[in-house]
Design a protein around this motif. Structure first.
Motif, PDB file in Angstrom:
ATOM      1  N   ALA A 199       0.947  -1.114  -0.087  1.00  0.00           N
ATOM      2  CA  ALA A 199       0.122  -0.093  -0.103  1.00  0.00           C
ATOM      3  C   ALA A 199       0.883   1.213   0.055  1.00  0.00           C
ATOM      4  N   PHE A 200       1.981   1.090   0.843  1.00  0.00           N
ATOM      5  CA  PHE A 200       3.041   2.281   0.897  1.00  0.00           C
ATOM      6  C   PHE A 200       3.304   2.714  -0.654  1.00  0.00           C
ATOM      7  N   GLY A 201       3.876   1.372  -1.363  1.00  0.00           N
ATOM      8  CA  GLY A 201       4.317   1.563  -2.684  1.00  0.00           C
ATOM      9  C   GLY A 201       3.262   2.148  -3.707  1.00  0.00           C
ATOM     10  N   ARG A 202       2.073   1.619  -3.614  1.00  0.00           N
ATOM     11  CA  ARG A 202       1.051   2.290  -4.421  1.00  0.00           C
ATOM     12  C   ARG A 202       0.913   3.962  -4.038  1.00  0.00           C
ATOM     13  N   TRP A 203       1.051   4.404  -2.939  1.00  0.00           N
ATOM     14  CA  TRP A 203       0.836   5.658  -2.482  1.00  0.00           C
ATOM     15  C   TRP A 203       1.915   6.568  -2.930  1.00  0.00           C
ATOM     16  N   ALA A 204       3.246   5.815  -2.897  1.00  0.00           N
ATOM     17  CA  ALA A 204       4.512   6.680  -3.354  1.00  0.00           C
ATOM     18  C   ALA A 204       4.324   6.953  -4.969  1.00  0.00           C
ATOM     19  N   ALA A 205       3.978   5.794  -5.624  1.00  0.00           N
ATOM     20  CA  ALA A 205       3.752   5.927  -6.877  1.00  0.00           C
ATOM     21  C   ALA A 205       2.697   6.822  -7.411  1.00  0.00           C
ATOM     22  N   ASP A 206       1.613   6.808  -6.761  1.00  0.00           N
ATOM     23  CA  ASP A 206       0.604   7.744  -7.054  1.00  0.00           C
ATOM     24  C   ASP A 206       0.994   9.308  -6.941  1.00  0.00           C
ATOM     25  N   GLN A 207       2.106   9.318  -5.856  1.00  0.00           N
ATOM     26  CA  GLN A 207       2.544  10.787  -5.876  1.00  0.00           C
ATOM     27  C   GLN A 207       3.112  11.509  -7.170  1.00  0.00           C
ATOM     28  N   ILE A 208       3.661  10.316  -7.993  1.00  0.00           N
ATOM     29  CA  ILE A 208       4.379  10.920  -8.972  1.00  0.00           C
ATOM     30  C   ILE A 208       3.195  11.257 -10.013  1.00  0.00           C
ATOM     31  N   GLU A 209       2.207  10.428 -10.159  1.00  0.00           N
ATOM     32  CA  GLU A 209       1.256  10.896 -10.877  1.00  0.00           C
ATOM     33  C   GLU A 209       0.270  12.314 -10.783  1.00  0.00           C
ATOM     34  N   GLU A 210       0.237  12.467  -9.384  1.00  0.00           N
ATOM     35  CA  GLU A 210      -0.275  13.686  -8.691  1.00  0.00           C
ATOM     36  C   GLU A 210       0.689  14.843  -9.243  1.00  0.00           C
ATOM     37  N   ALA A 211       2.156  14.675  -9.184  1.00  0.00           N
ATOM     38  CA  ALA A 211       2.861  15.641  -9.548  1.00  0.00           C
ATOM     39  C   ALA A 211       2.782  16.125 -10.973  1.00  0.00           C
ATOM     40  N   ILE A 212       2.501  14.822 -11.789  1.00  0.00           N
ATOM     41  CA  ILE A 212       2.352  14.985 -13.213  1.00  0.00           C
ATOM     42  C   ILE A 212       1.092  15.800 -13.419  1.00  0.00           C
ATOM     43  N   VAL A 213       0.052  15.535 -13.058  1.00  0.00           N
ATOM     44  CA  VAL A 213      -1.192  16.254 -13.147  1.00  0.00           C
ATOM     45  C   VAL A 213      -1.019  17.675 -12.614  1.00  0.00           C
ATOM     46  N   GLN A 214      -0.571  17.709 -11.390  1.00  0.00           N
ATOM     47  CA  GLN A 214      -0.251  19.286 -11.261  1.00  0.00           C
ATOM     48  C   GLN A 214       0.540  20.253 -11.728  1.00  0.00           C
ATOM     49  N   SER A 215       1.632  19.376 -12.335  1.00  0.00           N
ATOM     50  CA  SER A 215       2.541  20.347 -13.278  1.00  0.00           C
ATOM     51  C   SER A 215       1.910  20.774 -14.752  1.00  0.00           C
ATOM     52  N   GLY A 216       0.990  19.750 -15.228  1.00  0.00           N
ATOM     53  CA  GLY A 216       0.289  19.707 -16.342  1.00  0.00           C
ATOM     54  C   GLY A 216       1.183  18.622 -17.217  1.00  0.00           C
ATOM     55  N   PRO A 217       0.444  17.716 -17.472  1.00  0.00           N
ATOM     56  CA  PRO A 217       1.125  16.524 -18.220  1.00  0.00           C
ATOM     57  C   PRO A 217       1.674  16.924 -19.438  1.00  0.00           C
ATOM     58  N   PHE A 235      17.293   2.919  -0.615  1.00  0.00           N
ATOM     59  CA  PHE A 235      15.811   2.535  -0.456  1.00  0.00           C
ATOM     60  C   PHE A 235      15.135   1.625  -1.589  1.00  0.00           C
ATOM     61  N   PRO A 236      14.900   0.386  -1.074  1.00  0.00           N
ATOM     62  CA  PRO A 236      14.333  -0.498  -2.472  1.00  0.00           C
ATOM     63  C   PRO A 236      12.882  -0.251  -2.780  1.00  0.00           C
ATOM     64  N   PRO A 237      12.620  -0.677  -4.015  1.00  0.00           N
ATOM     65  CA  PRO A 237      11.388  -0.484  -4.265  1.00  0.00           C
ATOM     66  C   PRO A 237      10.317  -1.234  -3.742  1.00  0.00           C
ATOM     67  N   PRO A 238       9.113  -0.979  -3.212  1.00  0.00           N
ATOM     68  CA  PRO A 238       8.079  -1.913  -2.750  1.00  0.00           C
ATOM     69  C   PRO A 238       7.600  -2.436  -3.908  1.00  0.00           C
ATOM     70  N   PRO A 239       7.124  -3.779  -3.734  1.00  0.00           N
ATOM     71  CA  PRO A 239       6.447  -4.590  -4.700  1.00  0.00           C
ATOM     72  C   PRO A 239       5.358  -3.749  -5.614  1.00  0.00           C
ATOM     73  N   GLY A 240       5.603  -3.982  -6.881  1.00  0.00           N
ATOM     74  CA  GLY A 240       4.929  -3.331  -7.944  1.00  0.00           C
ATOM     75  C   GLY A 240       4.993  -1.898  -7.963  1.00  0.00           C
ATOM     76  N   TYR A 241       5.950  -1.261  -7.207  1.00  0.00           N
ATOM     77  CA  TYR A 241       5.957   0.263  -7.410  1.00  0.00           C
ATOM     78  C   TYR A 241       6.453   0.742  -8.662  1.00  0.00           C
ATOM     79  N   LEU A 242       7.514   0.085  -9.281  1.00  0.00           N
ATOM     80  CA  LEU A 242       8.024   0.558 -10.476  1.00  0.00           C
ATOM     81  C   LEU A 242       7.087   0.161 -11.533  1.00  0.00           C
ATOM     82  N   GLN A 243       6.371  -0.839 -11.664  1.00  0.00           N
ATOM     83  CA  GLN A 243       5.581  -1.136 -12.607  1.00  0.00           C
ATOM     84  C   GLN A 243       4.527  -0.249 -12.588  1.00  0.00           C
ATOM     85  N   ARG A 244       4.015   0.213 -11.201  1.00  0.00           N
ATOM     86  CA  ARG A 244       3.015   1.315 -11.289  1.00  0.00           C
ATOM     87  C   ARG A 244       3.629   2.682 -11.902  1.00  0.00           C
TER      88      ARG A 244
END
Length: 458
Positions: A199-217, A235-244
């Protein structure tokens, strides 16, 4: 040939003339400068003949160890045949052979190799390529880069702008604009979902999407991630983080850059971290371990789609570096890869990586050790004041602990590693990839002794 300087002359000349990198020069006003004179396998020796286990592989560089005559001989042979020629308009055999070999080792359709001489240049080249690529395909507003907090991506002005360490950026501001930082994957200090790694990995990846949206894709060109983030303490990647992250980049038309200046060439048990974690970036940057440090060489490997606009008549990637793809450096890299194959270097990391982890985790019985994290032959040990609460040290306490005691004490005890305060205080380890349980036990023994003394001094 000029006579070598004596140890006393080396000290004087070092203090008078050598400007060491990232070094508090005043620290040597009343102390000797450590002068390393030779290396053999996993060990190096100083000008007084003292031996040290190179627990940092130089600087995450010496994959196959020191003193390898196979690489030295390849360097000498190439220097006699063709010491230098540029790859601007021309090619030479070693650069061609190395590009072909790297394309074969890289995952998916990462088939185009652009050489540099360092990691910073590789990171900067990837940003420049992304910018020109988007202009060439009719998306000229894409220029921004998203990277992670505390991440180190290099020191040239572009790479430094992408870097997420404010303390080393401030002296050089204003930097290149258009960079945005997002949370990293330090699960030990997770601000959300600290009890659920996925769940932490999903949250961290989603912060990237939020930054893209806020910056203007339509303004974002690339996202930079290291497979295992170095700065801050592995810091290793959580499972599924890099795929997300890959999915997010695809959804918004953004390029994904895997910065593998440290993680490539066996550090994680594969030639590339992208292979280790099963994702396909648009570019991989590399350097350091490509030649095991025998000659400087770096570069980026790009997917074929990024080459397409540059195949048009009159088109060219308007970027180049005089010494990129240097014949001697390419020969060293080829010899290095030969050793990887003949000595089963990747197999050694896969087999002994869990042994290194288990050996370092023995230190968790020390009250000063809060977390041991990493992968392959790449680990960080986070130090704390209170294990139960994860309370960290103040800035003054951290400086006193790391710079005032640990760095010198570990060196005096015969271990070269990194006592680092970029983020929380950590001890970082990345031994040569030829090491095994004997060296791991030596590392643990020295760390236990010195960390115990450090705790007693608090």
């Amino acid at each position: 040939m000029a006579a070598h300087l004596s140890p006393e002359q080396l000290q004087r000349a070092a203090k008078d003339h050598l400007w060491m990198h990232f070094t508090e020069m005043a620290a040597y006003d009343d102390a000797d400068v450590p002068v390393i004179t030779r290396g053999e396998g996993a060990y190096v020796y100083d000008s007084d003949g003292n031996r040290y286990l190179d627990g940092l592989a130089g600087l995450f560089v010496s994959q196959v160890g020191h003193g390898r005559s196979e690489i030295a001989d390849a360097i000498a042979e190439q220097a006699r045949e063709l010491a230098y020629f540029p790859i601007w308009t021309y090619a030479h055999p070693r650069a061609v052979e190395l590009a072909d070999r790297l394309a074969g080792l890289a995952p998916g359709d990462l088939d185009r190799v652009f050489f540099t001489t360092s990691g910073s240049e590789a990171v900067e080249s990837a940003w420049k390529l992304a910018r020109q690529y988007f202009k060439a395909i009719g998306e000229p507003t894409r220029h921004k880069v998203i990277s992670r907090r505390l991440a180190y991506h290099g020191t040239s002005m572009g790479a430094l702008s992408i870097t997420g360490l404010q303390a080393i950026k401030t002296p050089f501001e204003p930097l290149v604009p258009s960079t945005v930082q997002v949370p990293n994957t330090n699960f030990y200090r997770a601000p959300r979902h600290g009890d659920d790694l996925e769940a932490f990995g999903r949250w961290a990846a989603d912060q990237i999407e939020e930054a893209i949206v806020q910056s203007g894709p339509e303004t974002v060109a690339a996202v930079y991630v290291e497979p295992v983030q170095n700065s801050g303490g592995c810091f290793p990647p959580p499972p599924g983080y890099l795929q997300r992250v890959r999915e997010i980049c695809d959804r918004h038309g953004v390029l994904m850059v895997s910065d593998e200046v440290i993680c490539a060439f066996g550090r994680l048990g594969e030639y590339f971290g992208a292979t280790r974690y099963g994702y396909l970036p648009d570019m991989i940057t590399f350097a350091k371990g490509a030649t095991s440090g025998y000659v400087p060489l770096g570069g980026l490997i790009a997917r074929e789609k990024l080459m397409e606009p540059f195949k048009e008549e009159g088109a060219a990637f308007l970027h180049g570096i005089t010494f990129a793809g240097h014949p001697v450096a390419a020969a060293a890299a080829l010899a290095n890869l030969d050793l990887f194959e003949s000595e089963g270097v990747l197999d050694n990391v896969r087999e002994n990586g869990p042994v290194l982890r288990a050996t370092l985790e023995k230190l968790l019985d020390l009250p000063i050790v809060g977390d041991v994290r990493g992968d392959g032959f790449f680990y960080g040990i986070e130090l704390v004041k209170d294990r139960e609460t994860k309370e960290t040290f103040t800035e003054e306490e951290s400086h006193r602990l790391l710079k005032g005691f640990l760095s010198g004490a570990l060196f005096d005890a015969g271990l070269i590693c990194r006592a680092d305060d970029r983020g929380e205080p950590v001890v970082q380890l990345s031994p040569p990839l030829t090491c095994g349980p004997e060296q791991f036990d030596e590392i643990e023994r020295i760390l236990r002794k010195v960390l115990t003394e450090a705790w007693d001094r608090l």
